[in-house]
Structures are given as structure tokens and as C-alpha cells.
Design an enzyme around this catalytic site. Structure first.
Site, PDB file in Angstrom:
ATOM      1  N   LYS A  39       0.841  -1.208   0.000  1.00 50.90           N
ATOM      2  CA  LYS A  39       0.000   0.000   0.000  1.00 50.90           C
ATOM      3  C   LYS A  39       0.873   1.255   0.000  1.00 50.90           C
ATOM      4  CE  LYS A  39      -0.250  -0.279   5.039  1.00 50.90           C
ATOM      5  NZ  LYS A  39      -1.054  -0.732   6.186  1.00 50.90           N
ATOM      6  N   ARG A 136     -10.592  -0.007  14.911  1.00 51.39           N
ATOM      7  CA  ARG A 136     -10.673   0.649  13.607  1.00 51.39           C
ATOM      8  C   ARG A 136     -11.880   0.025  12.896  1.00 51.39           C
ATOM      9  NH1 ARG A 136      -4.390   1.382  11.666  1.00 51.39           N
ATOM     10  NH2 ARG A 136      -4.904  -0.450  10.405  1.00 51.39           N
ATOM     11  N   TYR A 266      17.009  29.581   7.079  1.00 53.11           N
ATOM     12  CA  TYR A 266      15.962  30.480   7.578  1.00 53.11           C
ATOM     13  C   TYR A 266      16.021  30.626   9.097  1.00 53.11           C
ATOM     14  CZ  TYR A 266      13.674  30.007   3.017  1.00 53.11           C
ATOM     15  OH  TYR A 266      13.383  30.025   1.692  1.00 53.11           O
ATOM     16  N   MET A 314      12.174  23.908   1.939  1.00 48.46           N
ATOM     17  CA  MET A 314      11.320  23.126   1.045  1.00 48.46           C
ATOM     18  C   MET A 314      12.127  22.241   0.093  1.00 48.46           C
ATOM     19  SD  MET A 314       8.289  24.443  -1.502  1.00 48.46           S
ATOM     20  CE  MET A 314       7.340  25.222  -0.200  1.00 48.46           C
TER      21      MET A 314
END
Ligand SMILES: *Cc1c(COP(=O)(O)O)cnc(C)c1O
Length: 374
Positions: A39, A136, A266, A314
Site C-alpha cells: 500500500k 478501527r 531560515y 522546502m
């Protein structure tokens, strides 16, 4: 491993032989049929290549969360049985049944929906999922009788074939997992009384398959172990006889000599405390490098280990390499096989306050997967 090819900025190398070897190892260890769980794009490794490698290693069935993932694998050419167990509310199973996908069934509505998709000539294969503690999905104990009776009726009239009964463990403690296993065995007894004798019973994922032998039941669902990572906080891949399949690396994009007192990235959260060399590693949180590992994530360059200096941005982060002779184009490895000297994915997980599952699965689409063998 060597430098990245010219023009390549970052890549996740996926060693498919490691996946096949990990399956072989776990098959021997558990003496059980392996459902290979691919998955979420094979936990970031690529679902198709992971499925192919796992089948080559002796897995007999593929597991995914949802039908869309199962259909993509069929279209790509996987012919082994595939089971999908998490479904959208009200979903039709027509496409799944056409593609011969097995369905995990968590309640009467899903069971009837599955039966409605049966063709005149062929029943729908289902694995009945029962709730044993995880809270679940799964058929609630109070509903076992009614759902099992309906499944048995649908099996008799040729609409469904109950291939399996299964559940999932919480890995809360050994005592909790034993209690869930006992609840599961009770569910199996109730199913048998309703006339259901499915060939497969499965409850163990990687953690229990390794740590709780009585949970193996001749069939285990292996996810994280396929990829050579450890589900245990206190046991490494090597302790388990597994080899990590993914190596995340980038080519150093810039090198800069700076004086003491220089702010880095940053917010200047990091300042140099001496004359030093800064290396820019072009992979960032858009690529799945956790921003939470700012100032703490480990990086291997030229055989030495360094730490992310300042914030992960990023697209990039900076490493203070001191006097090490690092040059543009050098290979920076974020994680890989620790027996080769690289940081482990679990070290990034510790740095970011998460688990190694999250570290590999979150690697983004901007990172090319490069498949290698051996
Ligand atoms: C993801 C998943 C697995 C695989 O778990 P691992 O801990 O990665 O081995 C097994 N079963 C179910 C139901 C899952 O959702």
C-alpha cells in the site's frame, strides 16, 4: 555506491533484491504464507516493483489498503491474488470484481455490496475482517453471528467465496496482543459454527510475525519488513536479519567557506562557531525530508557523518562539514543500510519524532526512484 550521475540532483535507490531477500528470510522465519503489503506506493518504494520483488522472494499474495491501488497493480501486470481492505463508503465493487481483486469485508453493508458485484459465473472472494481490539474497522463481535450467517448463505448460493478471516493487532503490549489473538480465535470458532471454514486466517503484521510466533497462523501480512526496516524501537534491521531497500541520497549542490558567527538557513537557528565549510544538500521537506529534523537529522558525506545545520527548507538544507574536503557533486546520503555506514531511516524518525514507516512513505514524487539489484 558512487556519485549520482551528472545532472541528477536527488534519488531514492530501491534495491529490489533486498526486498526479495527480506521476504525469503521472513518466510523461513515464520514458516508461513506471506501477504506482501505494498500500500501507499509500496511504502514509498514503488508498489509494482515491490510486489514483483516480493513475489520473486516467495510471497503468494499482495495486500493493499484500497481498491484503486489493487487495480493499478492488476493493470501493471500483477497476476497473483491481491486483497484490498479499506473502502470508500457506498463504493461499488464492480471494477474490483472484474479485475479479480479480493475484498476485505468489515460489515454487512460491504458484504452485500460485494455479493451484488458477483457475476453469474464467478463468486467474489472475500476476507472477513473482525474487530479484536484495535478499534478501527472490522466486524464487531456483536455482529459476528449475523454477518457470518449471511456470508455462509452467500457462499452456499455461489455469490461469495470466503477465502480468509482476519484482524489486525495494536502492538500495544504482548499481553494486549495475546488478548486480541484470543478474541480472534473466538471469532474463528463463531465463524466455523456458522459454516465458514476459510483456508486463510491472518492477524500478524511484521511486528507480531517476528515477536509473537503463535500469531502467525500459517499466514502473515508483511509490510515494513519487506522494505528491510524494523517495527521495533529497540531492534535494528540487522538484528532482525533484514536489509533496508531504500537509500535516499542527493548530490552536494554548493559548497561555501564561511567565517565563525555566520547564520545558516531560515531564521539563523544555526550559527557557525569557527571558520568552516557549508555544503548545500538539494532535498527538502517537499521531498519528504521532515522539517521537524531541522538541526538534528543525520547525513553521510564522504564516509563521515554530519548533522543538518539549521532549518530544513522546502527544497534543500545545509550541512556544516568543518574541514572535511567536501566538493560540489559529492554524494550525501540521508539514510540507507546502516551496515554500510549510512544513517538508518530510524535515526531520521527519532530526529523528527516519528517512525521509520513515515520516513520512507513520505518521500515525495520529486525524488526519482532508481531501481537497482544487489
Ligand atoms: C499496513 C498493514 C499491514 C502491514 O503492517 P506492517 O507493520 O508494515 O508489517 C498489515 N495489515 C494491515 C491491515 C495493514 O493496514
Amino acid at each position: 555506491m558512487s556519485r549520482l550521475p551528472p545532472g541528477s540532483m536527488r534519488e531514492a535507490r530501491i534495491d529490489v533484491d533486498a526486498i526479495a531477500d527480506n521476504v525469503r528470510h521472513l518466510r523461513r522465519l515464520t514458516d508461513s504464507e506471506i501477504i506482501a503489503v505494498v500500500k501507499a506506493d509500496g511504502y514509498g518504494h514503488g508498489a509494482f516493483r515491490s510486489a514483483v520483488a516480493a513475489l520473486r522472494g516467495g510471497a503468494t499474495r499482495i495486500g493493499v489498503a484500497d481498491v484503486a491501488e489493487a487495480l493499478a497493480l492488476r493493470r501493471a501486470g500483477i497476476r497473483a491474488p491481491i486483497v484490498a481492505w479499506l473502502h470508500a463508503p457506498g463504493a461499488s465493487f464492480d471494477a474490483a470484481v472484474m479485475a479479480d481483486i479480493e475484498l476485505g469485508i468489515s460489515g454487512i453493508d460491504q458484504l452485500l455490496q460485494a455479493a451484488a458485484s458477483a457475476s453469474a459465473s464467478r463468486p467474489v472472494s472475500v476476507h472477513l475482517k473482525i474487530e479484536t481490539g484495535l478499534s478501527r474497522n472490522g466486524i464487531a463481535p456483536a455482529d459476528y453471528r449475523i454477518v457470518f450467517a449471511e456470508a455462509a448463505r452467500l457462499e452456499r448460493i455461489g455469490k461469495v467465496r470466503v477465502v480468509g478471516i482476519f484482524s489486525h493487532l495494536a502492538n500495544a503490549s504482548e499481553a494486549d496482543d495475546r488478548a486480541a489473538l484470543a478474541a480472534f480465535e473466538e471469532g474463528v470458532v463463531v465463524a466455523a459454527a456458522a459454516g465458514l471454514h476459510p483456508p486463510l486466517r491472518h492477524i500478524a503484521a511484521t511486528h507480531a510475525a517476528i515477536a509473537l510466533p503463535e500469531s502467525r497462523l500459517g499466514c502473515v501480512r508483511i509490510g515494513i519488513g519487506l522494505y528491510g526496516l524494523s517495527p521495533f524501537a529497540d531492534r535494528t534491521s540487522a538484528d532482525l536479519g533484514l536489509r533496508p531497500a531504500m537509500t535516499l541520497r542527493a548530490a552536494v549542490a554548493a559548497v561555501r567557506r564561511v567565517p565563525a558567527g555566520k547564520g545558516v538557513s531560515y531564521g539563523y537557528d544555526y550559527r557557525t562557531d569557527r571558520d568552516t565549510t557549508l555544503a548545500l544538500v538539494p532535498v527538502g521537506y517537499a521531498d519528504g525530508v521532515p522539517r521537524q529534523a531541522s538541526g538534528s537529522g543525520p547525513v553521510w558525506i564522504g564516509g563521515q557523518r554530519f548533522t543538518v545545520a539549521g532549518r530544513v527548507a522546502m527544497d534543500q538544507f545545509v550541512v556544516d562539514v568543518g574541514e572535511a574536503p567536501v566538493a560540489v557533486g559529492d554524494e550525501a546520503v540521508l539514510f540507507g543500510d546502516p551496515t554500510l555506514g549510512f544513517p538508518a531511516a530510524s535515526e531520521w524518525a527519532d530526529a523528527a519524532g516519528t517512525i521509520d514507516y513515515d520516513i520512507v512513505t513520505r518521500i515525495g514524487p520529486r525524488v526519482p526512484r532508481v531501481q537497482v539489484s544487489g
